[in-house]
Design a protein around this motif. Structure first.
Motif, PDB file in Angstrom:
ATOM      1  N   ARG A  47      48.750  38.569  30.776  1.00  0.00           N
ATOM      2  CA  ARG A  47      49.320  39.588  31.673  1.00  0.00           C
ATOM      3  C   ARG A  47      50.570  39.070  32.397  1.00  0.00           C
ATOM      4  O   ARG A  47      51.543  39.798  32.575  1.00  0.00           O
ATOM      5  CB  ARG A  47      48.272  40.069  32.655  1.00  0.00           C
ATOM      6  CG  ARG A  47      47.159  40.841  31.951  1.00  0.00           C
ATOM      7  CD  ARG A  47      46.228  41.523  32.918  1.00  0.00           C
ATOM      8  NE  ARG A  47      45.126  42.143  32.213  1.00  0.00           N
ATOM      9  CZ  ARG A  47      45.206  43.271  31.520  1.00  0.00           C
ATOM     10  NH1 ARG A  47      46.346  43.903  31.448  1.00  0.00           N
ATOM     11  NH2 ARG A  47      44.145  43.780  30.911  1.00  0.00           N
ATOM     12  N   GLU A  89      43.481  35.695  29.791  1.00  0.00           N
ATOM     13  CA  GLU A  89      43.843  37.054  30.168  1.00  0.00           C
ATOM     14  C   GLU A  89      44.890  37.050  31.284  1.00  0.00           C
ATOM     15  O   GLU A  89      45.850  37.819  31.252  1.00  0.00           O
ATOM     16  CB  GLU A  89      42.611  37.843  30.616  1.00  0.00           C
ATOM     17  CG  GLU A  89      42.938  39.277  30.934  1.00  0.00           C
ATOM     18  CD  GLU A  89      41.719  40.100  31.314  1.00  0.00           C
ATOM     19  OE1 GLU A  89      41.923  41.127  31.984  1.00  0.00           O
ATOM     20  OE2 GLU A  89      40.598  39.720  30.960  1.00  0.00           O
ATOM     21  N   ARG A  90      44.723  36.171  32.271  1.00  0.00           N
ATOM     22  CA  ARG A  90      45.728  36.061  33.343  1.00  0.00           C
ATOM     23  C   ARG A  90      47.080  35.637  32.778  1.00  0.00           C
ATOM     24  O   ARG A  90      48.122  36.174  33.159  1.00  0.00           O
ATOM     25  CB  ARG A  90      45.273  35.042  34.390  1.00  0.00           C
ATOM     26  CG  ARG A  90      44.347  35.580  35.420  1.00  0.00           C
ATOM     27  CD  ARG A  90      44.211  34.642  36.607  1.00  0.00           C
ATOM     28  NE  ARG A  90      44.050  33.245  36.268  1.00  0.00           N
ATOM     29  CZ  ARG A  90      42.885  32.620  36.071  1.00  0.00           C
ATOM     30  NH1 ARG A  90      41.765  33.291  36.190  1.00  0.00           N
ATOM     31  NH2 ARG A  90      42.845  31.341  35.780  1.00  0.00           N
ATOM     32  N   ASP A 149      47.998  47.680  29.037  1.00  0.00           N
ATOM     33  CA  ASP A 149      46.907  48.629  29.231  1.00  0.00           C
ATOM     34  C   ASP A 149      45.611  48.210  28.539  1.00  0.00           C
ATOM     35  O   ASP A 149      44.562  48.784  28.817  1.00  0.00           O
ATOM     36  CB  ASP A 149      47.317  50.021  28.740  1.00  0.00           C
ATOM     37  CG  ASP A 149      48.335  50.689  29.653  1.00  0.00           C
ATOM     38  OD1 ASP A 149      48.481  50.237  30.812  1.00  0.00           O
ATOM     39  OD2 ASP A 149      48.998  51.641  29.198  1.00  0.00           O
ATOM     40  N   GLN A 150      45.686  47.226  27.653  1.00  0.00           N
ATOM     41  CA  GLN A 150      44.477  46.769  26.964  1.00  0.00           C
ATOM     42  C   GLN A 150      43.531  46.096  27.945  1.00  0.00           C
ATOM     43  O   GLN A 150      43.964  45.445  28.899  1.00  0.00           O
ATOM     44  CB  GLN A 150      44.819  45.758  25.862  1.00  0.00           C
ATOM     45  CG  GLN A 150      45.388  46.352  24.627  1.00  0.00           C
ATOM     46  CD  GLN A 150      45.576  45.300  23.543  1.00  0.00           C
ATOM     47  OE1 GLN A 150      45.121  44.167  23.646  1.00  0.00           O
ATOM     48  NE2 GLN A 150      46.267  45.683  22.499  1.00  0.00           N
ATOM     49  N   ASP A 151      42.240  46.243  27.682  1.00  0.00           N
ATOM     50  CA  ASP A 151      41.231  45.599  28.513  1.00  0.00           C
ATOM     51  C   ASP A 151      40.828  44.228  27.988  1.00  0.00           C
ATOM     52  O   ASP A 151      40.387  43.378  28.748  1.00  0.00           O
ATOM     53  CB  ASP A 151      39.976  46.474  28.605  1.00  0.00           C
ATOM     54  CG  ASP A 151      40.225  47.742  29.411  1.00  0.00           C
ATOM     55  OD1 ASP A 151      41.098  47.711  30.294  1.00  0.00           O
ATOM     56  OD2 ASP A 151      39.550  48.743  29.148  1.00  0.00           O
ATOM     57  N   ASP A 152      40.958  44.036  26.689  1.00  0.00           N
ATOM     58  CA  ASP A 152      40.469  42.814  26.073  1.00  0.00           C
ATOM     59  C   ASP A 152      41.521  42.274  25.104  1.00  0.00           C
ATOM     60  O   ASP A 152      42.135  43.038  24.363  1.00  0.00           O
ATOM     61  CB  ASP A 152      39.167  43.118  25.318  1.00  0.00           C
ATOM     62  CG  ASP A 152      38.461  41.873  24.849  1.00  0.00           C
ATOM     63  OD1 ASP A 152      38.651  40.817  25.483  1.00  0.00           O
ATOM     64  OD2 ASP A 152      37.732  41.953  23.844  1.00  0.00           O
ATOM     65  N   ASP A 174      38.402  32.588  28.549  1.00  0.00           N
ATOM     66  CA  ASP A 174      38.880  33.965  28.360  1.00  0.00           C
ATOM     67  C   ASP A 174      39.601  34.526  29.578  1.00  0.00           C
ATOM     68  O   ASP A 174      40.635  35.169  29.456  1.00  0.00           O
ATOM     69  CB  ASP A 174      37.710  34.892  28.015  1.00  0.00           C
ATOM     70  CG  ASP A 174      37.155  34.642  26.631  1.00  0.00           C
ATOM     71  OD1 ASP A 174      37.898  34.106  25.788  1.00  0.00           O
ATOM     72  OD2 ASP A 174      35.979  34.974  26.396  1.00  0.00           O
ATOM     73  N   ARG A 175      39.045  34.296  30.765  1.00  0.00           N
ATOM     74  CA  ARG A 175      39.663  34.849  31.977  1.00  0.00           C
ATOM     75  C   ARG A 175      41.026  34.222  32.234  1.00  0.00           C
ATOM     76  O   ARG A 175      41.970  34.909  32.624  1.00  0.00           O
ATOM     77  CB  ARG A 175      38.754  34.644  33.184  1.00  0.00           C
ATOM     78  CG  ARG A 175      37.549  35.571  33.169  1.00  0.00           C
ATOM     79  CD  ARG A 175      36.696  35.373  34.376  1.00  0.00           C
ATOM     80  NE  ARG A 175      36.120  34.019  34.294  1.00  0.00           N
ATOM     81  CZ  ARG A 175      35.719  33.309  35.317  1.00  0.00           C
ATOM     82  NH1 ARG A 175      35.814  33.781  36.532  1.00  0.00           N
ATOM     83  NH2 ARG A 175      35.214  32.114  35.148  1.00  0.00           N
TER      84      ARG A 175
END
Length: 119
Positions: free
Chosen positions: A96, A92-93, A76-79, A88-89
């Motif tokens: 997740r 993040e992938r 649920d975190q955005d960052d 960063d992107r």
């Protein structure tokens, strides 16, 4: 007659997370030595190490439901604040993706005995 599901083994989960932290650290060092072409591998290993470090306490102290809740909170975190990464992107992938894989493992209560290589 159906077989009863195996009980949640927090010691096994904790050991698996510790083994993955160590392996991810080694993967980061190896990717760092390879240089520019291995930035994606470095970021993936950094993401895996971060996830396992964040889940280590929940895996050590809780039951299956609290471990699943810890995974959900991270999803649920955005960052995601991770130092030393390249993109960063991409991280993040990877974070997740790793969280979804561990969530499937936790839901089925399978795969934590395999510490040779990530699922």
């Amino acid at each position: 007659m159906s077989a009863s599901p195996k009980p949640w083994d927090k010691e096994l989960v904790s050991n698996w997370l510790e083994a993955r932290i160590e392996a991810a650290s080694r993967d980061q060092a190896a990717a760092d030595r390879r240089g520019y072409g291995a930035e994606d591998e470095y970021d993936k290993a950094a993401a895996e190490e971060w996830v396992c470090r964040k889940l280590r306490l929940a895996g050590r102290e809780g039951d299956q439901a609290s471990f699943a809740q810890a995974i959900k909170q991270l999803l649920d975190q955005d960052d995601f604040r991770i130092t030393g990464i390249h993109d960063d992107r991409r991280v993040e992938r990877h974070v997740r993706s790793i969280l979804r894989k561990i969530a499937k493992m936790a839901k089925a209560n399978e795969g934590f005995e395999n510490r040779l290589r990530y699922q």
